[in-house]
Design a protein around this motif. Structure first.
Motif, PDB file in Angstrom:
ATOM      1  N   GLU A 279      24.692  38.961  35.868  1.00 34.07           N
ATOM      2  CA  GLU A 279      25.731  39.371  36.832  1.00 34.07           C
ATOM      3  C   GLU A 279      25.716  38.487  38.068  1.00 34.07           C
ATOM      4  OE1 GLU A 279      28.094  41.915  37.237  1.00 34.07           O
ATOM      5  OE2 GLU A 279      27.872  41.730  35.054  1.00 34.07           O
ATOM      6  N   VAL A 280      24.517  38.298  38.620  1.00 36.49           N
ATOM      7  CA  VAL A 280      24.375  37.482  39.838  1.00 36.49           C
ATOM      8  C   VAL A 280      24.864  36.068  39.560  1.00 36.49           C
ATOM      9  CG1 VAL A 280      22.672  36.403  41.376  1.00 36.49           C
ATOM     10  CG2 VAL A 280      22.477  38.837  40.813  1.00 36.49           C
ATOM     11  N   MET A 281      24.441  35.524  38.434  1.00 39.03           N
ATOM     12  CA  MET A 281      24.785  34.127  38.132  1.00 39.03           C
ATOM     13  C   MET A 281      26.293  33.955  37.943  1.00 39.03           C
ATOM     14  SD  MET A 281      21.589  33.068  35.711  1.00 39.03           S
ATOM     15  CE  MET A 281      22.059  31.349  35.630  1.00 39.03           C
ATOM     16  N   ILE A 282      26.906  34.915  37.274  1.00 41.90           N
ATOM     17  CA  ILE A 282      28.364  34.810  37.042  1.00 41.90           C
ATOM     18  C   ILE A 282      29.103  34.928  38.379  1.00 41.90           C
ATOM     19  CG2 ILE A 282      30.346  36.008  36.008  1.00 41.90           C
ATOM     20  CD1 ILE A 282      28.528  36.560  33.580  1.00 41.90           C
ATOM     21  N   ARG A 283      28.623  35.824  39.217  1.00 43.22           N
ATOM     22  CA  ARG A 283      29.270  35.987  40.531  1.00 43.22           C
ATOM     23  C   ARG A 283      29.230  34.658  41.298  1.00 43.22           C
ATOM     24  NH1 ARG A 283      25.951  39.756  43.206  1.00 43.22           N
ATOM     25  NH2 ARG A 283      25.238  38.079  44.533  1.00 43.22           N
TER      26      ARG A 283
ATOM     27  N   ASN B 176      24.090  27.882  51.941  1.00 39.09           N
ATOM     28  CA  ASN B 176      23.649  29.244  52.294  1.00 39.09           C
ATOM     29  C   ASN B 176      23.118  29.978  51.077  1.00 39.09           C
ATOM     30  OD1 ASN B 176      24.029  29.323  54.972  1.00 39.09           O
ATOM     31  ND2 ASN B 176      26.175  30.023  54.873  1.00 39.09           N
ATOM     32  N   GLN B 177      23.740  29.736  49.944  1.00 40.94           N
ATOM     33  CA  GLN B 177      23.264  30.410  48.731  1.00 40.94           C
ATOM     34  C   GLN B 177      21.877  29.897  48.336  1.00 40.94           C
ATOM     35  OE1 GLN B 177      26.463  30.213  45.837  1.00 40.94           O
ATOM     36  NE2 GLN B 177      27.138  32.192  46.622  1.00 40.94           N
ATOM     37  N   VAL B 178      21.677  28.589  48.502  1.00 41.83           N
ATOM     38  CA  VAL B 178      20.350  28.027  48.204  1.00 41.83           C
ATOM     39  C   VAL B 178      19.314  28.647  49.144  1.00 41.83           C
ATOM     40  CG1 VAL B 178      18.951  25.909  48.234  1.00 41.83           C
ATOM     41  CG2 VAL B 178      21.277  25.862  47.294  1.00 41.83           C
TER      42      VAL B 178
ATOM     43  N   ALA C  58      21.446  23.745  41.950  1.00 43.26           N
ATOM     44  CA  ALA C  58      22.419  24.595  41.243  1.00 43.26           C
ATOM     45  C   ALA C  58      22.262  26.034  41.747  1.00 43.26           C
ATOM     46  CB  ALA C  58      22.173  24.518  39.747  1.00 43.26           C
ATOM     47  N   PRO C  59      23.087  26.461  42.716  1.00 44.48           N
ATOM     48  CA  PRO C  59      22.891  27.788  43.313  1.00 44.48           C
ATOM     49  C   PRO C  59      22.865  28.939  42.307  1.00 44.48           C
ATOM     50  CG  PRO C  59      24.408  26.514  44.652  1.00 44.48           C
ATOM     51  CD  PRO C  59      24.137  25.704  43.410  1.00 44.48           C
ATOM     52  N   HIS C  60      23.676  28.866  41.241  1.00 45.95           N
ATOM     53  CA  HIS C  60      23.661  29.989  40.289  1.00 45.95           C
ATOM     54  C   HIS C  60      22.307  30.101  39.594  1.00 45.95           C
ATOM     55  CE1 HIS C  60      24.634  26.609  37.660  1.00 45.95           C
ATOM     56  NE2 HIS C  60      24.431  27.360  36.612  1.00 45.95           N
ATOM     57  N   GLN C  61      21.674  28.941  39.321  1.00 44.56           N
ATOM     58  CA  GLN C  61      20.347  28.959  38.698  1.00 44.56           C
ATOM     59  C   GLN C  61      19.307  29.537  39.670  1.00 44.56           C
ATOM     60  OE1 GLN C  61      20.785  28.401  35.493  1.00 44.56           O
ATOM     61  NE2 GLN C  61      19.490  26.632  35.235  1.00 44.56           N
ATOM     62  N   LEU C  62      19.409  29.072  40.918  1.00 40.55           N
ATOM     63  CA  LEU C  62      18.398  29.473  41.908  1.00 40.55           C
ATOM     64  C   LEU C  62      18.511  30.960  42.231  1.00 40.55           C
ATOM     65  CD1 LEU C  62      18.620  26.416  44.365  1.00 40.55           C
ATOM     66  CD2 LEU C  62      17.465  26.606  42.164  1.00 40.55           C
TER      67      LEU C  62
END
Ligand code: PLP
Length: 382
Positions: free
Chosen positions: A22-26, A50-52, A246-250
């Motif tokens: 869910e977090v990664m898709i968002r 900011n996401q990083v 890659a913010p979605h990975q992190l």
């Protein structure tokens, strides 16, 4: 007998927790923060940066370490390479001696072999028949020019837990640094123990229900701890690890780590009960020996050998209905017996006839019953 394959190979990798997905898709759908986190000259890049930063804070809080000590990597193989080679290269003027243990993962052992070819002196510590490092042998191996000692916290094949606090005390008394491969420890034992004692430790997301392809090297907050980068091409991660983040990975990794720590007690109680169930079943089968029986072990990993059977036949037949491993996932295609079991003095034929069961939070009591049923069936029929 089991009718559909049952996954008991969680030490090789885990499925992604739906909350992590869910977090990664968002993050992937974010219309602004898709930008390059290094492009902080504009609002898009700032949102990604900011996401990083948020992921770094979240992971640091879960591990109880300082956020600035986290260096994102592609996984633990890279983190181990950066820790061992990066530290050895940066400090080679002070010494040329490095110590590790014969039962480490290949991602550590192969770094040491590479450094040996480049003129470093390597000591490979043996283990006893339970897989334990002898602290006296460690003390004796340390010399005036020892730079680094690398010891894994939890063995990926046997589940044996090393005494990291005691090892760190000896290493630090000799003025050397301690790196810990903590891949199989995260979510299995309290991480504060490792954070307090290791100078550097490596972790990865895909063993804790996070995505593959992301990990971290965590450094103690100590300005004297010097590394050189292995990847060049940018000044990301304090110029220690170049490459676009890659913010979605992190954020997926950070979420997985937070869940692993916050749900540790619940998951461990569940897995401990399954472990007892499995061991009780094995105890009724006289052909089976459980490895490292006397050592402190995590309940997630149970490694057995089966007497009187051909290892390859057993593994092939068992994996038709189950998913287990006979050694580390990285060695599957080598057909070599486990270097970990051989180092513990297990005879070759027994080491070849080993199966590693690794349990996870999705494992059920009926999975364990099926695993035992199928093993009993095979033992009667092969
Ligand atoms: C103890 C240990 N160290 C390192 C690794 C390598 O981790 P990664 O797959 O993230 O490179 C693994 C994974 O198999 C492992 O179990």
């Amino acid at each position: 007998m089991a009718t559909s394959p049952i996954y008991l190979d969680y030490a090789a990798t885990t499925p992604v927790d739906p909350r992590v997905t869910e977090v990664m898709i968002r993050v992937l759908r974010d219309p602004i923060a898709f930008a390059n986190p290094s492009s902080t000259q504009h609002a898009f890049g700032l949102a990604a940066a900011n996401q990083v930063a948020q992921a770094r804070e979240q992971l640091a809080a879960a591990l109880q370490v300082t956020a600035k000590g986290i260096i994102w990597t592609s996984g633990a193989t890279e983190a181990n390479n950066l820790a061992i080679k990066g530290f050895a290269y940066a400090n080679s003027a002070r010494g040329k001696h490095l110590i590790t243990v014969v039962t480490e993962h290949k991602a550590v052992l192969d770094c040491f072999s590479a450094l040996a070819k480049q003129g470093f002196r390597i000591t490979l510590l043996p283990v006893n028949n339970q897989g334990f490092v002898d602290l006296e042998q460690l003390r004796q191996a340390l010399t005036i020019d020892t730079l680094l000692v690398s010891v894994m916290a939890v063995n990926n094949e046997t589940g044996v837990i090393q005494d990291i606090a005691a090892i760190a005390a000896i290493v630090h008394a000799h003025g050397a640094r301690l790196h810990v491969d903590a891949v199989q420890a995260l979510g299995k034992i309290p991480m504060t123990e490792i954070g307090q004692h290791a100078d550097l430790f490596s972790i990865t997301a895909h063993k804790i229900y996070g995505p593959k392809g992301v990990g971290a090297l965590v450094l103690r907050d100590d300005p004297r701890l010097k590394l050189v980068p292995l990847l060049h091409g940018g000044n990301q991660e304090h110029a220690l690890r170049a490459g676009t983040l890659a913010p979605h990975q992190l954020l997926g990794f950070a979420e997985a780590a937070e869940l692993a720590v916050s749900e540790w007690a619940h998951n461990t109680a569940h897995i401990r009960a399954l472990n007892q169930h499995l061991l009780a079943g094995f105890a009724l089968l006289p052909q089976i020996a459980v490895h490292s029986w006397l050592a402190p072990r995590v309940p997630h990993i149970v490694n057995i050998s089966v007497q009187g059977v051909d290892g390859e036949t057993l593994s092939k037949a068992y994996n038709q209905c189950m998913a287990v491993s006979n050694g580390s996932a990285c060695n599957v295609n080598t057909k070599q017996p486990s270097h970990v079991l051989l180092a513990q003095g297990i005879p070759l034929a027994l080491a070849q006839a080993s199966l590693r069961f690794s349990l996870g939070k999705m494992t059920t009591a009926s999975d364990i019953e099926a695993a035992l049923d199928y093993l009993r069936y095979l033992l009667r029929n092969i």
